[in-house]
Design an enzyme around this catalytic site. Structure first.
Site, PDB file in Angstrom:
ATOM      1  N   LYS A 142      -7.818  19.020   9.713  1.00  0.00           N
ATOM      2  CA  LYS A 142      -6.576  18.807  10.472  1.00  0.00           C
ATOM      3  C   LYS A 142      -6.776  18.960  11.905  1.00  0.00           C
ATOM      4  O   LYS A 142      -6.005  18.221  12.545  1.00  0.00           O
ATOM      5  CB  LYS A 142      -5.848  19.763   9.903  1.00  0.00           C
ATOM      6  CG  LYS A 142      -5.274  19.682   8.332  1.00  0.00           C
ATOM      7  CD  LYS A 142      -4.846  18.303   8.129  1.00  0.00           C
ATOM      8  CE  LYS A 142      -4.322  18.354   6.527  1.00  0.00           C
ATOM      9  NZ  LYS A 142      -3.643  16.864   6.153  1.00  0.00           N
TER      10      LYS A 142
ATOM     11  N   LEU B 148      -3.056  10.328   2.962  1.00  0.00           N
ATOM     12  CA  LEU B 148      -4.027  10.502   1.963  1.00  0.00           C
ATOM     13  C   LEU B 148      -4.278  11.929   1.804  1.00  0.00           C
ATOM     14  O   LEU B 148      -4.512  12.536   2.830  1.00  0.00           O
ATOM     15  CB  LEU B 148      -5.400   9.770   2.457  1.00  0.00           C
ATOM     16  CG  LEU B 148      -5.517   8.276   2.344  1.00  0.00           C
ATOM     17  CD1 LEU B 148      -6.968   7.900   2.743  1.00  0.00           C
ATOM     18  CD2 LEU B 148      -4.900   7.853   1.233  1.00  0.00           C
ATOM     19  N   ALA B 149      -4.493  12.439   0.477  1.00  0.00           N
ATOM     20  CA  ALA B 149      -5.361  13.557   0.183  1.00  0.00           C
ATOM     21  C   ALA B 149      -6.126  13.375  -0.782  1.00  0.00           C
ATOM     22  O   ALA B 149      -5.876  13.123  -1.735  1.00  0.00           O
ATOM     23  CB  ALA B 149      -3.970  14.576  -0.251  1.00  0.00           C
TER      24      ALA B 149
ATOM     25  N   THR C  24       1.928  19.989  -4.841  1.00  0.00           N
ATOM     26  CA  THR C  24       1.561  18.440  -5.132  1.00  0.00           C
ATOM     27  C   THR C  24       0.311  18.653  -5.838  1.00  0.00           C
ATOM     28  O   THR C  24      -0.467  19.853  -6.014  1.00  0.00           O
ATOM     29  CB  THR C  24       1.544  17.800  -3.720  1.00  0.00           C
ATOM     30  OG1 THR C  24       0.169  18.367  -2.967  1.00  0.00           O
ATOM     31  CG2 THR C  24       2.636  17.865  -2.873  1.00  0.00           C
TER      32      THR C  24
ATOM     33  N   TYR D 285      -6.568  28.026   4.965  1.00  0.00           N
ATOM     34  CA  TYR D 285      -6.271  26.771   5.304  1.00  0.00           C
ATOM     35  C   TYR D 285      -6.391  26.512   6.725  1.00  0.00           C
ATOM     36  O   TYR D 285      -7.175  25.720   7.149  1.00  0.00           O
ATOM     37  CB  TYR D 285      -4.611  26.311   4.915  1.00  0.00           C
ATOM     38  CG  TYR D 285      -4.193  25.057   4.792  1.00  0.00           C
ATOM     39  CD1 TYR D 285      -4.009  24.405   3.851  1.00  0.00           C
ATOM     40  CD2 TYR D 285      -4.131  24.265   5.941  1.00  0.00           C
ATOM     41  CE1 TYR D 285      -3.861  23.082   3.495  1.00  0.00           C
ATOM     42  CE2 TYR D 285      -3.847  22.712   5.933  1.00  0.00           C
ATOM     43  CZ  TYR D 285      -3.721  22.238   4.713  1.00  0.00           C
ATOM     44  OH  TYR D 285      -3.308  21.114   4.530  1.00  0.00           O
TER      45      TYR D 285
ATOM     46  N   GLY E  14       3.646  12.728  -3.872  1.00  0.00           N
ATOM     47  CA  GLY E  14       3.888  13.723  -2.836  1.00  0.00           C
ATOM     48  C   GLY E  14       4.424  13.257  -1.580  1.00  0.00           C
ATOM     49  O   GLY E  14       5.585  12.260  -1.762  1.00  0.00           O
ATOM     50  N   TYR E  15       4.243  13.436  -0.677  1.00  0.00           N
ATOM     51  CA  TYR E  15       4.591  13.045   0.716  1.00  0.00           C
ATOM     52  C   TYR E  15       4.430  11.659   1.020  1.00  0.00           C
ATOM     53  O   TYR E  15       5.452  11.144   1.894  1.00  0.00           O
ATOM     54  CB  TYR E  15       3.857  13.900   1.946  1.00  0.00           C
ATOM     55  CG  TYR E  15       4.386  15.373   2.080  1.00  0.00           C
ATOM     56  CD1 TYR E  15       5.790  15.621   2.362  1.00  0.00           C
ATOM     57  CD2 TYR E  15       3.738  16.311   1.999  1.00  0.00           C
ATOM     58  CE1 TYR E  15       6.456  16.965   2.453  1.00  0.00           C
ATOM     59  CE2 TYR E  15       4.290  17.794   2.105  1.00  0.00           C
ATOM     60  CZ  TYR E  15       5.547  17.871   2.393  1.00  0.00           C
ATOM     61  OH  TYR E  15       6.067  19.152   2.468  1.00  0.00           O
TER      62      TYR E  15
HETATM   63  P1  NAD Z   1      -0.893  14.212  -3.132  1.00  0.00           P
HETATM   64  O1  NAD Z   1      -1.999  14.598  -3.728  1.00  0.00           O
HETATM   65  O2  NAD Z   1       0.505  14.305  -3.815  1.00  0.00           O
HETATM   66  O3  NAD Z   1      -0.826  12.553  -2.601  1.00  0.00           O
HETATM   67  C1  NAD Z   1      -1.821  12.192  -2.093  1.00  0.00           C
HETATM   68  C2  NAD Z   1      -1.881  10.637  -2.139  1.00  0.00           C
HETATM   69  O4  NAD Z   1      -3.244  10.064  -1.505  1.00  0.00           O
HETATM   70  C3  NAD Z   1      -1.827  10.168  -3.708  1.00  0.00           C
HETATM   71  O5  NAD Z   1      -0.919   8.659  -3.729  1.00  0.00           O
HETATM   72  C4  NAD Z   1      -3.203   9.573  -3.964  1.00  0.00           C
HETATM   73  O6  NAD Z   1      -2.968   8.587  -4.902  1.00  0.00           O
HETATM   74  C5  NAD Z   1      -3.695   9.182  -2.432  1.00  0.00           C
HETATM   75  N1  NAD Z   1      -5.068   8.930  -2.459  1.00  0.00           N
HETATM   76  C6  NAD Z   1      -6.038   9.719  -2.578  1.00  0.00           C
HETATM   77  N2  NAD Z   1      -7.363   9.214  -2.210  1.00  0.00           N
HETATM   78  C7  NAD Z   1      -7.144   7.782  -2.062  1.00  0.00           C
HETATM   79  C8  NAD Z   1      -7.746   6.895  -1.777  1.00  0.00           C
HETATM   80  N3  NAD Z   1      -9.270   6.943  -1.608  1.00  0.00           N
HETATM   81  N4  NAD Z   1      -7.382   5.793  -1.451  1.00  0.00           N
HETATM   82  C9  NAD Z   1      -6.184   5.427  -1.502  1.00  0.00           C
HETATM   83  N5  NAD Z   1      -5.246   6.596  -1.946  1.00  0.00           N
HETATM   84  C10 NAD Z   1      -5.620   7.635  -1.981  1.00  0.00           C
HETATM   85  O7  NAD Z   1      -0.997  14.862  -1.797  1.00  0.00           O
HETATM   86  P2  NAD Z   1       0.222  15.384  -0.655  1.00  0.00           P
HETATM   87  O8  NAD Z   1       0.144  17.025  -0.983  1.00  0.00           O
HETATM   88  O9  NAD Z   1       1.273  14.552  -0.662  1.00  0.00           O
HETATM   89  O10 NAD Z   1      -0.702  15.171   0.796  1.00  0.00           O
HETATM   90  C11 NAD Z   1      -0.415  14.101   1.591  1.00  0.00           C
HETATM   91  C12 NAD Z   1      -0.847  14.672   3.148  1.00  0.00           C
HETATM   92  O11 NAD Z   1       0.379  15.813   3.291  1.00  0.00           O
HETATM   93  C13 NAD Z   1      -2.166  15.287   3.134  1.00  0.00           C
HETATM   94  O12 NAD Z   1      -2.480  14.973   4.360  1.00  0.00           O
HETATM   95  C14 NAD Z   1      -1.842  16.864   3.270  1.00  0.00           C
HETATM   96  O13 NAD Z   1      -2.641  17.544   3.763  1.00  0.00           O
HETATM   97  C15 NAD Z   1      -0.678  16.939   3.637  1.00  0.00           C
HETATM   98  N6  NAD Z   1       0.264  18.074   3.676  1.00  0.00           N
HETATM   99  C16 NAD Z   1       0.481  18.707   2.352  1.00  0.00           C
HETATM  100  C17 NAD Z   1       1.169  19.719   2.144  1.00  0.00           C
HETATM  101  C18 NAD Z   1       1.420  20.277   0.754  1.00  0.00           C
HETATM  102  O14 NAD Z   1       1.894  21.531   0.738  1.00  0.00           O
HETATM  103  N7  NAD Z   1       1.335  19.450  -0.367  1.00  0.00           N
HETATM  104  C19 NAD Z   1       1.751  20.503   3.195  1.00  0.00           C
HETATM  105  C20 NAD Z   1       1.564  19.851   4.323  1.00  0.00           C
HETATM  106  C21 NAD Z   1       0.900  18.645   4.749  1.00  0.00           C
END
Ligand code: NAD
Length: 393
Positions: free
Chosen positions: A243, A139-140, A271, A234, A52-53
């Site tokens: 958040k 992290l998510a 994601t 959300y 993801g991000y």
């Molecule tokens: P994702 O699930 O794609 O990625 C999360 C990452 O965190 C993964 O690489 C996972 O392996 C890692 N992770 C999880 N638990 C862990 C741990 N205990 N130790 C180490 N690594 C760990 O999620 P994402 O959607 O890319 O989210 C990342 C951030 O972006 C979050 O804060 C989320 O709230 C934010 N965000 C997401 C969106 C969306 O629409 N997806 C939009 C805005 C903001």
């Protein structure tokens, strides 16, 4: 073995190494083809770097500026006939390609919330890079275990009242109403513990204390705001409380005077984490349709490349009046939101294909696990035992 997707609910329990590699490569090629800001980080720590991000941030920093990257991930290697996680394959691919391109890239695999992994990461940074100048916190996670062994589980619920709105069942492609119940006080507190800013600040404090950050270092964590229809789920829901805490933590970190902290408000995208939120996937599939039609759709890599090059490392960081980077600028545009709102009010099972980009949603979902990449032979016998070069198994 021949690897096929096995979808269970919101996740796919298999992942394809060659597919993940092809998709990482195409993200790299995208970044290489963009214009890069003159300023940029040189030594970057990405916490949550495998998907993801976070993955897109790592790729953007490495291929915009030639930055050395240390990634912290929590992924599983293959064992027997079980494939590794896609985050594992993504990281293996990134490290392999980065090394061919002469870029430093090493990874620590383990629970980022733990002191053990913080210590290990800091040791690696001090040994190989000395200090970092940028820390991405992406992290998510569904849960967090604290030092005393307590397990906190985050929930995706409302706060206060229950909320009923439309949701999509991706399995049978139907739209129906769902009622999301409010979280208890305890559940809200647990969600803040997992997804709020406490652990982000622990990372920064540990890095600063160890002398592992440059004087001009910045840190960025990600958030989401979105339109009214998603707010009860959300921004105003249990995750929104977390958040809010993350946002307050950015101010606290900056106020300490060592590292400047930013929140980047990103676009809603498919994601592994967002797929699990009720109501949001239907919103995302309508948003995809509208943004693609208007030619302004972006995925994680477009978002993160733009964030580094046009916002965080512009001559002066580009933020809103509350010091947040707004990568949701296109999503929240008036023209986009009024069209999304119109489609949202009309959408039902019988007009799903005209009102939403389900194909695009599904395509992105399968790509999270390495399926559907161009040029990959999914019928070929594939070795699932890919290694991450910097990780000893
Ligand atoms: P994702 O699930 O794609 O990625 C999360 C990452 O965190 C993964 O690489 C996972 O392996 C890692 N992770 C999880 N638990 C862990 C741990 N205990 N130790 C180490 N690594 C760990 O999620 P994402 O959607 O890319 O989210 C990342 C951030 O972006 C979050 O804060 C989320 O709230 C934010 N965000 C997401 C969106 C969306 O629409 N997806 C939009 C805005 C903001």
């Amino acid at each position: 073995m021949i690897i096929k997707p096995k979808v269970r609910g919101f996740i796919c329990t298999t992942a394809h190494p060659e597919g993940c590699k092809a998709l990482v490569r195409s993200q790299i090629e995208y970044v290489k083809a963009q214009k890069h800001s003159a300023k940029g980080p040189k030594k970057v720590l990405v916490i949550g770097a495998s998907m993801g991000y976070g993955l897109a941030s790592r790729i953007s920093a490495a291929y915009s500026y030639g930055a050395a990257t240390v990634g912290v991930i929590f992924d599983r290697a293959a064992s027997g006939s079980r494939t590794a996680t896609s985050g594992w394959y993504n990281t293996a691919a990134f490290e392999q390609i980065a090394s061919e391109d002469g870029l430093y890239a090493k990874t620590i695999n383990g629970d980022a919330y733990s002191k053990e992994i913080k210590d290990k990461t800091i040791e690696l940074i001090k040994k190989d890079l000395g200090k970092v100048d940028c820390i991405v916190y992406s992290l998510a996670a569904p849960r967090r275990t604290t030092a005393d062994g307590t397990v906190y589980t985050s929930v995706l619920k409302t706060v206060g009242d229950s909320y009923t709105n439309k949701t999509i069942n991706l399995k049978d492609k139907t739209v129906s109403d769902i009622t999301v119940e409010p979280a208890s006080e305890e559940e809200i507190a647990a969600t803040v513990k997992v997804m709020g800013g406490e652990d982000w600040k622990d990372w920064i404090d540990a890095l600063v204390e160890a002398g592992a950050v440059e004087d001009d270092a910045v840190t960025v964590a990600y958030s989401y705001i979105g339109p009214d229809i998603t707010h009860p789920m959300y921004a105003d829901g249990s995750i929104g409380k977390a958040k809010d805490h993350l946002f307050a933590t950015a101010k606290e970190i900056t106020a300490q005077g060592r590292v400047k902290a930013y929140i980047s408000v990103n676009k809603a995208l498919v994601t592994q984490s967002s797929a699990a939120i009720p109501i949001v996937p239907l919103y995302i599939s309508i948003l995809y349709k509208v943004m693609k039609e208007k030619g302004v759709h972006e995925g994680c890599i477009e978002q993160m490349c733009r964030m580094f090059n046009e916002k965080l490392y512009a001559d002066v960081p580009v933020t809103d009046s509350e010091c947040r980077i707004r990568m949701d600028d296109l999503e929240m545009g008036e023209e986009i939101q009024s069209e999304v709102h119109k489609l949202w009010t009309e959408i039902a099972t019988d007009n799903l294909s005209t009102h939403a980009d389900l194909e695009g949603y599904n395509e992105d979902f399968y790509k999270l696990f390495g399926f559907g990449a161009e040029g990959v032979d999914y019928e070929a016998d594939t070795d699932q035992g890919t290694k991450i070069p910097s990780i000893e198994e």
